[in-house]
Write a protein that holds these residues in place. Sequence first.
Motif, mmCIF file in Angstrom:
data_model
loop_
_atom_site.group_PDB
_atom_site.id
_atom_site.type_symbol
_atom_site.label_atom_id
_atom_site.label_comp_id
_atom_site.label_asym_id
_atom_site.label_seq_id
_atom_site.Cartn_x
_atom_site.Cartn_y
_atom_site.Cartn_z
ATOM 1 N N GLY A 77 0.784 -1.235 0.000
ATOM 2 C CA GLY A 77 0.000 0.000 0.000
ATOM 3 C C GLY A 77 0.816 1.286 0.000
ATOM 4 N N LEU A 78 2.142 1.164 -0.010
ATOM 5 C CA LEU A 78 2.987 2.366 -0.003
ATOM 6 C C LEU A 78 2.817 3.127 -1.315
ATOM 7 C CD1 LEU A 78 5.368 3.865 1.530
ATOM 8 C CD2 LEU A 78 6.917 2.497 0.122
ATOM 9 N N GLY A 79 2.769 4.467 -1.224
ATOM 10 C CA GLY A 79 2.607 5.292 -2.425
ATOM 11 C C GLY A 79 3.949 5.781 -2.970
ATOM 12 N N THR A 80 3.891 6.923 -3.672
ATOM 13 C CA THR A 80 5.091 7.528 -4.274
ATOM 14 C C THR A 80 6.098 7.921 -3.197
ATOM 15 O OG1 THR A 80 3.678 8.465 -5.971
ATOM 16 C CG2 THR A 80 5.854 9.463 -5.730
ATOM 17 N N ILE A 81 7.375 7.651 -3.437
ATOM 18 C CA ILE A 81 8.409 8.200 -2.557
ATOM 19 C C ILE A 81 9.424 8.998 -3.378
ATOM 20 C CG2 ILE A 81 8.152 6.498 -0.699
ATOM 21 C CD1 ILE A 81 10.618 5.087 -1.739
ATOM 22 N N GLU A 82 9.993 10.011 -2.731
ATOM 23 C CA GLU A 82 10.971 10.894 -3.377
ATOM 24 C C GLU A 82 12.199 10.959 -2.473
ATOM 25 O OE1 GLU A 82 10.988 12.313 -6.243
ATOM 26 O OE2 GLU A 82 8.909 12.483 -6.933
ATOM 27 N N PRO A 83 13.252 10.211 -2.796
ATOM 28 C CA PRO A 83 14.425 10.106 -1.897
ATOM 29 C C PRO A 83 15.079 11.450 -1.547
ATOM 30 C CG PRO A 83 14.542 8.470 -3.649
ATOM 31 C CD PRO A 83 13.364 9.329 -3.963
ATOM 32 N N HIS A 84 15.168 12.369 -2.515
ATOM 33 C CA HIS A 84 15.822 13.647 -2.222
ATOM 34 C C HIS A 84 14.993 14.530 -1.286
ATOM 35 C CE1 HIS A 84 18.199 12.824 -6.072
ATOM 36 N NE2 HIS A 84 18.995 12.653 -5.053
ATOM 37 N N TRP A 85 13.681 14.390 -1.422
ATOM 38 C CA TRP A 85 12.766 15.124 -0.540
ATOM 39 C C TRP A 85 12.936 14.608 0.899
ATOM 40 C CZ3 TRP A 85 6.859 15.766 -2.029
ATOM 41 C CH2 TRP A 85 6.277 16.748 -1.218
ATOM 42 N N ASP A 86 12.962 13.284 1.041
ATOM 43 C CA ASP A 86 13.171 12.687 2.377
ATOM 44 C C ASP A 86 14.483 13.174 2.985
ATOM 45 O OD1 ASP A 86 10.857 11.197 2.112
ATOM 46 O OD2 ASP A 86 11.864 9.299 1.708
ATOM 47 N N ARG A 87 15.541 13.162 2.163
ATOM 48 C CA ARG A 87 16.862 13.518 2.679
ATOM 49 C C ARG A 87 16.885 14.970 3.172
ATOM 50 N NH1 ARG A 87 22.634 13.340 -0.194
ATOM 51 N NH2 ARG A 87 21.557 14.790 -1.558
ATOM 52 N N LEU A 88 16.293 15.865 2.374
ATOM 53 C CA LEU A 88 16.212 17.274 2.764
ATOM 54 C C LEU A 88 15.484 17.441 4.092
ATOM 55 C CD1 LEU A 88 16.123 20.407 2.306
ATOM 56 C CD2 LEU A 88 13.990 20.025 1.028
ATOM 57 N N GLU A 89 14.294 16.845 4.181
ATOM 58 C CA GLU A 89 13.445 17.133 5.349
ATOM 59 C C GLU A 89 13.917 16.409 6.604
ATOM 60 O OE1 GLU A 89 9.426 16.567 3.854
ATOM 61 O OE2 GLU A 89 9.362 18.718 3.387
ATOM 62 N N LEU A 90 14.485 15.222 6.444
ATOM 63 C CA LEU A 90 15.027 14.543 7.633
ATOM 64 C C LEU A 90 16.208 15.346 8.178
ATOM 65 C CD1 LEU A 90 14.721 10.833 6.470
ATOM 66 C CD2 LEU A 90 13.483 11.887 8.382
ATOM 67 N N ALA A 91 17.036 15.878 7.269
ATOM 68 C CA ALA A 91 18.167 16.713 7.706
ATOM 69 C C ALA A 91 17.659 17.984 8.383
ATOM 70 C CB ALA A 91 19.065 17.060 6.519
#
Length: 227
Positions: A77-91
């Motif tokens: 059931g997982l949807g779209t993921i964007e690795p660079h977006w995750d990296r930015l916001e986790l940082a």
Amino acid sequence: MKAVIALTCGCSSEEGRYYVREAYVRCIEAAGGIPLLVPPLEDQGDIQHLLRSVDGVLLPGGVDIDPIHFGEEPMEGLGTIEPHWDRLELAAARFALASDLPILGICRGVQVLNVAAGGSLYQDIASQTKGKCLQHSQKAPRWYATHSIKIEPNSLLGEMLGTKTARVNSHHHQAVKIPAPGFKVTAASADGIIECIESEKHRFACGVQWHPELMVEHYPEQMEIFR
Ligand code: MN
């Protein structure tokens, strides 16, 4: 002096663009702040450098978070993921937490905040609760409050909204599962899904699962969250 608020940009890999939704910019301005758009950057040190000169961070709504960040494999059931977006916001979230910079997460943003601080998520609420949940991806107009929440009285959210219950809109199929250490749940819907978390040790580290930026026109009390 107006507060400068870092507003993280979303990514669309497909379209090769970064973007923000207008409503977040308008709400920061209406609350007396100046939004500063922050795109994903190659050097994580640059993100920290940038955030040293702002007064707060707003993590907006968006796509799903890669479950690798909370130690899970992707479910059906997982949807779209964007690795660079995750990296930015986790940082950005980790920097804000480490330096006690005020941070507000909205929808995807509360999920990022929770994961950054060591919590986990439902990758897909409906399948993981075997359908025993409310409709959290509403089909009503985007601004319309479709479900209720119960609010903890002794909480930032309780102070902001000045009430023990509220109705909110709902545009999510993921949610906080296990709150991060040091965070408490301060609002939940009737099915037990977590709708707000707050840090117990920071000045202001708070996330809401609904979209106040889409509600403010019809429910002006939601503006208090941005103020
Ligand atoms: Mn909801």
